[in-house]
Every structure is written in C-alpha cells, then in structure tokens.
Design a protein around this motif. Structure first.
Motif, PDB file in Angstrom:
ATOM      1  N   ARG A 113       0.833  -1.197   0.000  1.00 54.05           N
ATOM      2  CA  ARG A 113       0.000   0.000   0.000  1.00 54.05           C
ATOM      3  C   ARG A 113       0.873   1.255   0.000  1.00 54.05           C
ATOM      4  O   ARG A 113       0.651   2.176  -0.778  1.00 54.05           O
ATOM      5  CB  ARG A 113      -0.922   0.001   1.226  1.00 54.05           C
ATOM      6  N   CYS A 114       1.882   1.274   0.860  1.00 57.55           N
ATOM      7  CA  CYS A 114       2.726   2.464   0.993  1.00 57.55           C
ATOM      8  C   CYS A 114       3.500   2.725  -0.302  1.00 57.55           C
ATOM      9  O   CYS A 114       3.524   3.848  -0.801  1.00 57.55           O
ATOM     10  CB  CYS A 114       3.688   2.279   2.167  1.00 57.55           C
ATOM     11  N   GLU A 115       4.093   1.676  -0.866  1.00 53.39           N
ATOM     12  CA  GLU A 115       4.893   1.866  -2.078  1.00 53.39           C
ATOM     13  C   GLU A 115       4.005   2.297  -3.252  1.00 53.39           C
ATOM     14  O   GLU A 115       4.378   3.168  -4.036  1.00 53.39           O
ATOM     15  CB  GLU A 115       5.644   0.571  -2.414  1.00 53.39           C
ATOM     16  N   HIS A 116       2.833   1.688  -3.339  1.00 57.04           N
ATOM     17  CA  HIS A 116       1.918   2.014  -4.429  1.00 57.04           C
ATOM     18  C   HIS A 116       1.499   3.483  -4.363  1.00 57.04           C
ATOM     19  O   HIS A 116       1.545   4.209  -5.366  1.00 57.04           O
ATOM     20  CB  HIS A 116       0.697   1.084  -4.369  1.00 57.04           C
ATOM     21  N   ALA A 117       1.109   3.929  -3.173  1.00 56.07           N
ATOM     22  CA  ALA A 117       0.680   5.328  -3.011  1.00 56.07           C
ATOM     23  C   ALA A 117       1.863   6.279  -3.214  1.00 56.07           C
ATOM     24  O   ALA A 117       1.727   7.365  -3.789  1.00 56.07           O
ATOM     25  CB  ALA A 117       0.056   5.534  -1.633  1.00 56.07           C
ATOM     26  N   TRP A 118       3.030   5.849  -2.738  1.00 54.77           N
ATOM     27  CA  TRP A 118       4.244   6.677  -2.858  1.00 54.77           C
ATOM     28  C   TRP A 118       4.538   7.043  -4.304  1.00 54.77           C
ATOM     29  O   TRP A 118       5.019   8.130  -4.597  1.00 54.77           O
ATOM     30  CB  TRP A 118       5.414   5.906  -2.225  1.00 54.77           C
ATOM     31  N   ARG A 119       4.223   6.155  -5.242  1.00 55.06           N
ATOM     32  CA  ARG A 119       4.514   6.439  -6.645  1.00 55.06           C
ATOM     33  C   ARG A 119       3.721   7.659  -7.146  1.00 55.06           C
ATOM     34  O   ARG A 119       4.178   8.350  -8.052  1.00 55.06           O
ATOM     35  CB  ARG A 119       4.235   5.208  -7.524  1.00 55.06           C
ATOM     36  N   ARG A 120       2.571   7.914  -6.549  1.00 50.65           N
ATOM     37  CA  ARG A 120       1.835   9.146  -6.863  1.00 50.65           C
ATOM     38  C   ARG A 120       2.260  10.284  -5.947  1.00 50.65           C
ATOM     39  O   ARG A 120       2.371  11.441  -6.365  1.00 50.65           O
ATOM     40  CB  ARG A 120       0.329   8.952  -6.622  1.00 50.65           C
ATOM     41  N   GLN A 121       2.437   9.950  -4.653  1.00 47.05           N
ATOM     42  CA  GLN A 121       2.655  10.989  -3.656  1.00 47.05           C
ATOM     43  C   GLN A 121       3.999  11.690  -3.822  1.00 47.05           C
ATOM     44  O   GLN A 121       4.119  12.881  -3.562  1.00 47.05           O
ATOM     45  CB  GLN A 121       2.551  10.392  -2.239  1.00 47.05           C
ATOM     46  N   ASN A 133       0.574   6.208   5.359  1.00 47.86           N
ATOM     47  CA  ASN A 133       0.901   4.824   5.016  1.00 47.86           C
ATOM     48  C   ASN A 133       2.255   4.391   5.569  1.00 47.86           C
ATOM     49  O   ASN A 133       2.501   3.197   5.747  1.00 47.86           O
ATOM     50  CB  ASN A 133       0.935   4.650   3.492  1.00 47.86           C
ATOM     51  N   PHE A 134       3.124   5.376   5.782  1.00 46.88           N
ATOM     52  CA  PHE A 134       4.481   5.038   6.192  1.00 46.88           C
ATOM     53  C   PHE A 134       4.549   4.677   7.679  1.00 46.88           C
ATOM     54  O   PHE A 134       5.364   3.843   8.074  1.00 46.88           O
ATOM     55  CB  PHE A 134       5.428   6.205   5.850  1.00 46.88           C
ATOM     56  N   ARG A 135       3.702   5.293   8.510  1.00 42.45           N
ATOM     57  CA  ARG A 135       3.716   4.979   9.948  1.00 42.45           C
ATOM     58  C   ARG A 135       3.531   3.484  10.210  1.00 42.45           C
ATOM     59  O   ARG A 135       4.326   2.879  10.930  1.00 42.45           O
ATOM     60  CB  ARG A 135       2.647   5.783  10.685  1.00 42.45           C
ATOM     61  N   PRO A 136       2.500   2.851   9.619  1.00 43.57           N
ATOM     62  CA  PRO A 136       2.379   1.398   9.847  1.00 43.57           C
ATOM     63  C   PRO A 136       3.571   0.595   9.314  1.00 43.57           C
ATOM     64  O   PRO A 136       3.947  -0.408   9.908  1.00 43.57           O
ATOM     65  CB  PRO A 136       1.093   1.013   9.102  1.00 43.57           C
ATOM     66  N   VAL A 137       4.184   1.060   8.213  1.00 36.60           N
ATOM     67  CA  VAL A 137       5.366   0.347   7.696  1.00 36.60           C
ATOM     68  C   VAL A 137       6.479   0.370   8.753  1.00 36.60           C
ATOM     69  O   VAL A 137       7.135  -0.644   9.013  1.00 36.60           O
ATOM     70  CB  VAL A 137       5.845   0.978   6.371  1.00 36.60           C
ATOM     71  N   VAL A 138       6.675   1.532   9.359  1.00 37.63           N
ATOM     72  CA  VAL A 138       7.719   1.661  10.381  1.00 37.63           C
ATOM     73  C   VAL A 138       7.364   0.811  11.599  1.00 37.63           C
ATOM     74  O   VAL A 138       8.219   0.111  12.166  1.00 37.63           O
ATOM     75  CB  VAL A 138       7.915   3.140  10.780  1.00 37.63           C
ATOM     76  N   GLN A 139       6.104   0.862  12.009  1.00 39.73           N
ATOM     77  CA  GLN A 139       5.677   0.076  13.166  1.00 39.73           C
ATOM     78  C   GLN A 139       5.955  -1.418  12.936  1.00 39.73           C
ATOM     79  O   GLN A 139       6.496  -2.109  13.803  1.00 39.73           O
ATOM     80  CB  GLN A 139       4.170   0.317  13.415  1.00 39.73           C
ATOM     81  N   ILE A 140       5.622  -1.885  11.759  1.00 38.62           N
ATOM     82  CA  ILE A 140       5.829  -3.304  11.438  1.00 38.62           C
ATOM     83  C   ILE A 140       7.314  -3.635  11.360  1.00 38.62           C
ATOM     84  O   ILE A 140       7.761  -4.679  11.825  1.00 38.62           O
ATOM     85  CB  ILE A 140       5.091  -3.653  10.119  1.00 38.62           C
ATOM     86  N   ALA A 141       8.102  -2.706  10.820  1.00 41.35           N
ATOM     87  CA  ALA A 141       9.552  -2.942  10.747  1.00 41.35           C
ATOM     88  C   ALA A 141      10.156  -3.028  12.147  1.00 41.35           C
ATOM     89  O   ALA A 141      11.081  -3.811  12.380  1.00 41.35           O
ATOM     90  CB  ALA A 141      10.223  -1.821   9.945  1.00 41.35           C
ATOM     91  N   ALA A 371      17.717   5.418  14.087  1.00 40.26           N
ATOM     92  CA  ALA A 371      16.987   6.071  15.182  1.00 40.26           C
ATOM     93  C   ALA A 371      15.489   5.736  15.100  1.00 40.26           C
ATOM     94  O   ALA A 371      14.820   5.558  16.125  1.00 40.26           O
ATOM     95  CB  ALA A 371      17.207   7.582  15.128  1.00 40.26           C
ATOM     96  N   LEU A 372      15.006   5.632  13.875  1.00 37.92           N
ATOM     97  CA  LEU A 372      13.587   5.328  13.670  1.00 37.92           C
ATOM     98  C   LEU A 372      13.260   3.908  14.137  1.00 37.92           C
ATOM     99  O   LEU A 372      12.266   3.684  14.843  1.00 37.92           O
ATOM    100  CB  LEU A 372      13.278   5.476  12.173  1.00 37.92           C
ATOM    101  N   ILE A 373      14.075   2.956  13.770  1.00 34.34           N
ATOM    102  CA  ILE A 373      13.837   1.564  14.168  1.00 34.34           C
ATOM    103  C   ILE A 373      13.991   1.413  15.678  1.00 34.34           C
ATOM    104  O   ILE A 373      13.228   0.693  16.326  1.00 34.34           O
ATOM    105  CB  ILE A 373      14.801   0.613  13.424  1.00 34.34           C
ATOM    106  N   GLU A 374      14.961   2.106  16.258  1.00 36.35           N
ATOM    107  CA  GLU A 374      15.196   1.988  17.698  1.00 36.35           C
ATOM    108  C   GLU A 374      14.214   2.810  18.523  1.00 36.35           C
ATOM    109  O   GLU A 374      14.274   2.804  19.751  1.00 36.35           O
ATOM    110  CB  GLU A 374      16.640   2.388  18.025  1.00 36.35           C
TER     111      GLU A 374
END
Lengths: 501, 501
Positions: A113-121, A133-141, A371-374
């Motif tokens: 979802r994030c990558e797909h939307a990013w191509r427009r955004q 869309n990026f917040r959940p990607v980071v949370q999952i990572a 820093a984001l992952i930690e």
C-alpha cells in the motif's frame, strides 16, 4: 540422499537446497524477462505465476522437517566448507522462519500500500499523505526487528541490516561512518573549489544511435572479460544484473544524448555479473555458493565503475572503442573523459550522486533509519532531521522539498530498512581491495594503463568471487586485505583521485 | 474453495488447475527464453530447473486426491461450460495417470537416447545404427498405446492420436485421407505441368538486412491484428509460437538472401499466436480455455500462411510494405509474389513442401506409423514402404536415402506417434473455414483484396478462438461449418488456386 550416507541429515539438506535453487532459477529468469521483455498485458498473469512460485518456495523453506535436519546436521562430521554451508542454510532458514506468518502478511499489505501510493505521492510532494501509510510500515519494521533480534541475538537495527550484510553491526558502521564524517564534508568543499578553478569539461556530443551504444557496451564487456557463453546484455528501464550464476542477465538503458550513462551502467552491472559468474562452480546450488552480501556485491560493481571506470589508465583504453563506434570528437580524450567521470557536485538525489558526495547521502539515511527503528525518533521527526543533516553534510537546503528529500528512495516505503549502509560499505570495500592489490602488485596502475586487467580480475576472483559465502563479511575482509574494514583506504583513494595527493 | 460452495469438488479442482496453469506459465516463459535468448553455458542449469518444474507438475497431476475429486464433481450441478471444463480436466488427468511410472521412465530414457543419437545418425545416413535405438522406442510406444487404449476405450493408434487431436479417430482420418489419395497425385502432376508452361517466377533479390526484415515482420503482424500489448516477436533457430495466452512469444528466423522465409514464418506463427490471444479470457487458467488441438492450431497458422498468405488480394497488401522497407524491385508485384507463394515441386522433405504436395508426405507417414503401432509391420519394413509410397504419391525415388527419407523428422525418434495427421487435418480445416466464410460472406475476397481482414478475424474469433476446448474437435467442426470435416473443401481450394477452376 543415500540411506547409509555418513551425514544423512546434511545430505538431505543439500538435496533440499538444490531443489530450492532450481525453483529460484525459474523465478530469476521470469523476473529478468518481466523487466527486459514482457509487454504490459502480461503483467497480471506473470504476477500470479511468480506469487505461486513464491508460495512454493516459502512452503519448502518452512517445512517443519528442516529445523530437525539442521539440528541433526550440526552433530554430523562435516568438512569446513560443508559446515559453512550449513551455517548459510541456517541463515536462509532463519530468514524464512523467524517471523510469524501474520506479521509477514501485515508487512506485505502495508508495504504494498505504501509503495503504491508513494509512486503518486512523491511527484506530488505529498508528505502528509505519505506518512499515513508510512507509519504502519515503520511500526511493522520495528516488530520485525524485535523478532529478528530475538532469533539472532543481535540488536534490533543490526538484525535488519544482517539480512543484507551478514556479520556487520551498527557499532562497526558507526566506527567507519564516524571516521568519514570527520573528513568528508571538508573534502567535498575542497574538491569543489579545486574543480571550479579548472577549465570546463566537454560532454560527448550526441545523438548516439542505440545500436552503436549497444555495440560499444558489448565491446567494453568483452574488455572486462564478461563470459558471453554464460550471460547476455539487454535493455531495461532500470539497469540491473539478474538471471542466475550460470546465465547472468545484465541490462543497461540508452539515452540518445548521453553516451556515458549506458556505458557506465554497463560497466557497473558487469562488475555485479562477474561476481556471479565467478562464484564457486562446484558448490553452485548450495547457499555457500551465493554472493556474500549486498555490500560485497556493491564492492564489485564499484570496483568496475569507480575504481576502474574513473581510472585514467582504464579510460584511455575506452577512447579507441568510442572512436570506433562514433568517430573522433573533442570530448573523446582520456583526460577529458576522466575529468567527466570525476565531476563532484553536491546534489539532492542519492542515485545521481558522484563518488565523493554519495557517502553523505548514505550516512544521513543510516542515522535516520536506525533512530527510527530503535524508537528514538518518530516518522514526523524525519523532515527536520533530513534538512539539518543535508545542510551539515552537503550544504544543501531541502526544507519543504520532500520529493527530493526523504521521499526520494523506494527503500523506506518498501520497508527495506538496513539496506542503505551497503552502498557506502561497498565503496569502502572496493577502495580497500584496490589498496591491497597495489601493495601486492606495485605495477598495478601501469598494467591497467597498458590494458591488462588480469591482475585485477585474478585478485577479485581469488579473494572475493570464489569465496562465495564461505566466510562472514568481516572475516572475508580480513582474509582478503589483512585487516578489518578500514576507512583510511577510502579516504586515501578519494584524496588521491580528487586532490591529487 | 469456499466451505459451502454448492460444487465443492469442482471448485477445488478449478483451484488446483489454476495452480498448474501458473506453474506452467513459468515453464512456458523459460522454455521460450531457452530457444530465443539463452547462451549455451546456461543449458545445464536450465535443464535441471525445468526438470524440477516438470516433477512438481507431475506430482500435482498424479495427486491421488484428484481421482476422487473428479468422481465427486461428476455428481455436482454444473453449467455447460463447467461440465466441459470437467471433461478437459479428466483428459488432462488421464494423460498424466494412464501410464505406469516405470513405462514413463523407460519412454523418457529410450526417446532421449534415440533422439540424441539421431542427431548424428541422420546426417550420416546411418539407418542401421538408428534402428537399434528406434526399435525400443516403437516397442514402448506400442505398450503406451495399449495402456491408453484401455483407459480411453479407443483403438491403440487412435489413443495415441487422441493426445493431439481429441475426438479424431483413424477411421475418420482414413475417410478423409482416402478421399485425398484418389485425386491428389493426379492434381500434383497437372499443377506441375501447368506451372512448367508458365514464365519463370522472380525471386526477390537480396541481401535483406535483418533489422529491415524484422521491421517488415512487425508491420505485417500489425496488419494481422496481433496484440502487441500481449506478446512480442523474437528470433530463434526454429520459428515457433510459445509463451502464454496473456503474453504470446512468437519467433521467426532471418536469412539474408531469403526475404520470404522470415516473412511467411512470421505470418504462420501469427496465426498460432492469434488463436492463443483469442482464447476465452474469462476461463484462462482452466483446461477449457486451452486451444482445442494441434490440428486446430495448425488450421489457424495455415489460415494465415496459406489461405491468406497466398491469396492474391492479401499479397497485394504486402507489396507496399515490402517496398517501404526495401525499395521497389521487379519481384515485388502481387502477381509475381503470389506465383512465388504457390510454386509446386514434389520434394523429399516434408518441412520444405508446398501446400499441394504436403499432404502426400503426411499420408505416407500416417499409413506407416499406424501399421507400425498396430504391429502389422516392423521397423525393418519402413524403408521399402517409404520408397514405394514416395514413388506412388510424389513420383520420387528415395531408395537408400534414409537421411531424406524415414530419418528426416524428429517425431519418430522422439516417440510422437499420432502427431503427423494434425498437419494435413489443419490444412483441411483451414480450407473448410474459408469455404464457410465465403458462403456466409460472398464479398469476402473483395474485402480481403481491399485490405479488410476483419471478416476473417471475426469469424475465426467467434467460431474457433473463443470456443477454446469447449467442444471436441468433430463437434467444433460441425458447429463452425455446419458439417463434418469434408475433404471436398480442401480439394476445391487447391483446384481453384492451382488449376484456376
């Protein structure tokens, strides 16, 4: 597996990994085809076929029998290579089994979802939309990093990085990037000042017909000793090196007005390709015969593109090949083309960066993503940090320009945290390999200038290519160069080439 | 499959066949790649990967659960299309399950050995060496025919032919080939006499650059309404149409001195390709959406290559395209090129044969291979029979020339008995389709001559392509043309075109 093999579990594992290798062959070739040949109408059926294959590979990698076999094989009497192969099997197994299936599914959905939307955004500079869309990607990572950390005993960010650069830690990256940061910003400024005082560089004047550009690329691949019995050159939107070690498919792209783009793309990808072609033949099909890491792979493409590709002696060899295709022109001199290949210009975009400013782009990303992952920062903190580091490292103002700032790379929207360091580690390894070669072969530069690249190829073959995944990266580095990764070689390379020291 | 589907067994089967279809996609693309792209060094790894895939497909097709599901689905309430799909699933299942595994293994070994040796033995004219390997191939084919006959209730030879032309029987082939034999030898002689009295045909004068031949092929494919969003043209040693219905990969080959060879190869393969592209989209992935048979497939390539390709009105459309690429020359007139495409010359080699003599090659092979499978003759009887039939049907002496006689085709060494009739059935179907079109559209030839091919394409789309495997061949023939396969149409076509009747 023979019933009375002295190593029944290990032998069974070899057969299972060989089967995986053969199925992966199909995926590699249709993946190459997708990028190089496939018409748009074939996309849906191709995606479904590739997903079916992925499902099969995943099922084979998560077969419960594997865990028991891996345990049993540990107790068997194995050769050194077999034991290293078993270590790599375990790494492969871990990557497929360390994450709960539900997390893998959430990750797939969130990154798609994030990558797909990013191509427009991205073209719309829509940071606010992107972060949704990026917040959940980071949370999952972060969750992924916790699971991998638990399985490997590494720190969370290190566990992500370990997928791309086995054995590398963020402490080690800190050490070498920390060194770079002490001298790189100053070096960039001095190189710029020096180049501004020189007379302008001539760009080759086009248009350059595609057929002739391709002929030139093929001629240069021949010079670089690419084995055409085991691979080929094609065209794709984004150049890459794919296929299988027995049949490497590399691509470049052609622009009518920019000869150097296809040529340097080909040289870069030929570096990747020769690594694959040089992997230990007798072990092909087993994890130990895979390329060691992404950083090591990059060290090969950069050995070709940067260490050789901007080497005056090497460039001098290219000039007659260019003249042969396009006739003489004022830009086609070794001196001018070398200067063209070594132009330094701090810019906003990583993929367009030159050899000197590139590491600044990488260090910035490494610091932010770790820093984001930690959990030391959140997604909303990224733009301010980005602006601050761009100003400090490259002297550029990026405020409000998300498109050419933190939204520029596909890595983050696709969840590939821990990858960025590989680019600069690769550049540093390449510099270290050439420093080692020069200390062992004092006439190396004369031989390159005479068009004899065998000393380079033989050294890389023995120390890198044929080692496959025999050693973890730090050990391979020590064995190849006699020391750990040492940023002094990269510094000496840049100062020598750009400041004439 | 949903738990409360009203047709749980059928639904499960659809899912299983869809999975097969997706895995076969991978095999089709890497198979095309092997012929069109792969460097020689990739062969061993590719063969291993394809064998691994074949093993997987075979395991899925012989899953014991399938037999039960096929039985259960028979009792479920299905639509007509679903029921036809179930029939085709059963056909697919039978092909994979009718033969004992030991026989399949013996066949694989025997045909591999025979075909491999044949590649040396044929150029050496070594019949004695060939029969050593060919006897076991025939013995195994007889056993195979018995097993298939038992499973299908067909006669042994018919059971082999049914793999390629479902629903066709040797009694039916006898009927139509028997008719041909009454008039074909005489027709060949009369056409030859007539053509010898005409002035010589001009051959286009080369050399013809490959890039321009390719441009011409692409232009003609466009004229033939090939969908380039769902396929592409490449080059291979033997032209073929491969890939998948969503992404058809057709190939041709280029000879510098023979423009017509690449052009007619392209027209022929485009006929195959449009059949694949026109299969029922909504059913793709299921056996019912496959092309009906090899004979039907050949009817499409020959509708393009022969019915259209040697049609004066169609050839007139090609002339400006040829002039566009190569400039004018005396050979580039519709009248001359049509005469070139309709030259008749009895020869020794089937694949080089013209439209009129080709059926004689096929009838000869059909008669010999049927007698061989039914045990009426033995391998040692073949040469004398071959010589006798070549003299009777084509007036040629082949005594002692095994290389250009019974050793010329790959079909027998590879064990593909029952295939040959498809070629001539295809030619006869094609003639019948065009006769039907003409009866329904009296202005068909004027429209073709005006460059409007839509009447042809629309008719083929409705009556052949979109039907997929909905009907068995005889039923499809009746539905498309209102009658059974009728050799009178083929005769009328040949007499009309070659004797001006």
């Amino acid at each position: 597996m023979t019933a009375n093999a002295p190593t029944p579990a290990y032998t069974d594992l070899e057969a299972r990994f060989l089967r995986l290798y053969r199925f992966e062959h199909l995926g590699s070739i249709v993946g190459w085809d997708q990028a190089a040949n496939m018409p748009s109408g074939g996309n849906e059926a191709r995606a479904a076929a590739m997903a079916e294959l992925d499902g099969l590979l995943h099922a084979q990698r998560t077969d419960p029998a594997l865990a028991a076999l891996l345990r049993q094989a540990e107790a068997e009497s194995l050769s050194d290579w077999q034991r290293a192969n078993l270590r790599e099997m375990r790494r492969d197994w871990l990557a497929a089994n360390a994450l709960p299936a539900a997390l893998v599914e959430r990750r797939t959905l969130a990154t798609a979802r994030c990558e797909h939307a990013w191509r427009r955004q991205r073209p719309a500079n829509d940071w606010a939309g992107f972060v949704e869309n990026f917040r959940p990607v980071v949370q999952i990572a972060r969750e992924e990093a916790m699971h991998l950390a638990e399985a490997t005993g590494l720190m969370p960010y290190d566990a992500l990085m370990d997928r791309f650069e086995p054995g590398m830690t963020s402490a080690e990256v800190d050490r070498v990037f920390g060194d770079l940061k002490t001298w790189l910003p100053d070096l960039i400024q001095r190189v710029q000042a020096r180049q501004q005082a020189e007379q302008p560089v001539l760009r080759p004047a086009g248009p350059f017909a595609q057929a002739q550009q391709k002929a030139l690329s093929l001629r240069v691949m021949q010079f670089l000793d690419f084995n055409f019995e085991g691979g080929r050159l094609d065209e794709s939107t984004h150049p890459f090196s794919g296929g299988v070690p027995e049949d490497v498919r590399l691509t470049t792209r052609y622009a009518a007005d920019d000869l150097m783009s296809s040529l340097m793309g080909t040289v870069h990808e030929t570096g990747h390709a020769r690594y694959e072609q040089g992997l230990p033949r007798e072990w092909l099909g087993q994890p130990i015969a895979r390329a060691r890491s992404y950083g090591l792979h990059e060290s090969q493409s950069l050995s070709f593109e940067m260490q050789l590709g901007a080497h005056p002696g090497f460039v001098a060899q290219l000039v007659p090949l260019m003249v042969e295709q396009f006739g003489p022109q004022p830009a086609f001199t070794a001196e001018n083309l070398t200067r063209l290949a070594t132009r330094v210009e701090p810019g906003l975009i990583r993929v367009d960066a030159d050899e000197v400013t590139y590491p600044a782009h990488v260090i910035l990303r490494f610091e932010i993503e770790r820093a984001l992952i930690e959990g030391q920062i959140e997604v909303d903190d990224i733009p301010a940090l980005w602006d601050e580091k761009m100003a400090a490292y490259l002297g550029r103002d990026t405020r409000g320009d998300y498109r050419n700032g933190p939204m520029q790379d596909v890595h983050w929207p696709s969840g590939s945290f821990g990858y960025f360091p590989c680019y600069t580690l690769g550049a540093m390894y390449a510099a270290q390999w050439f420093a080692t070669m020069r200390s062992q072969m004092p006439d190396l530069d004369e031989r390159i200038a005479a068009g004899d690249l065998n000393p380079v190829f033989d050294w890389l073959k023995d120390h890198i290519w044929r080692q496959g995944a025999r050693w973890e990266t730090p050990e391979l580095t020590r064995r190849a160069s006699g020391e750990a990764l040492n940023p002094a070689h990269f510094r000496a390379h840049l100062e020598g080439r750009y400041l004439g020291r």
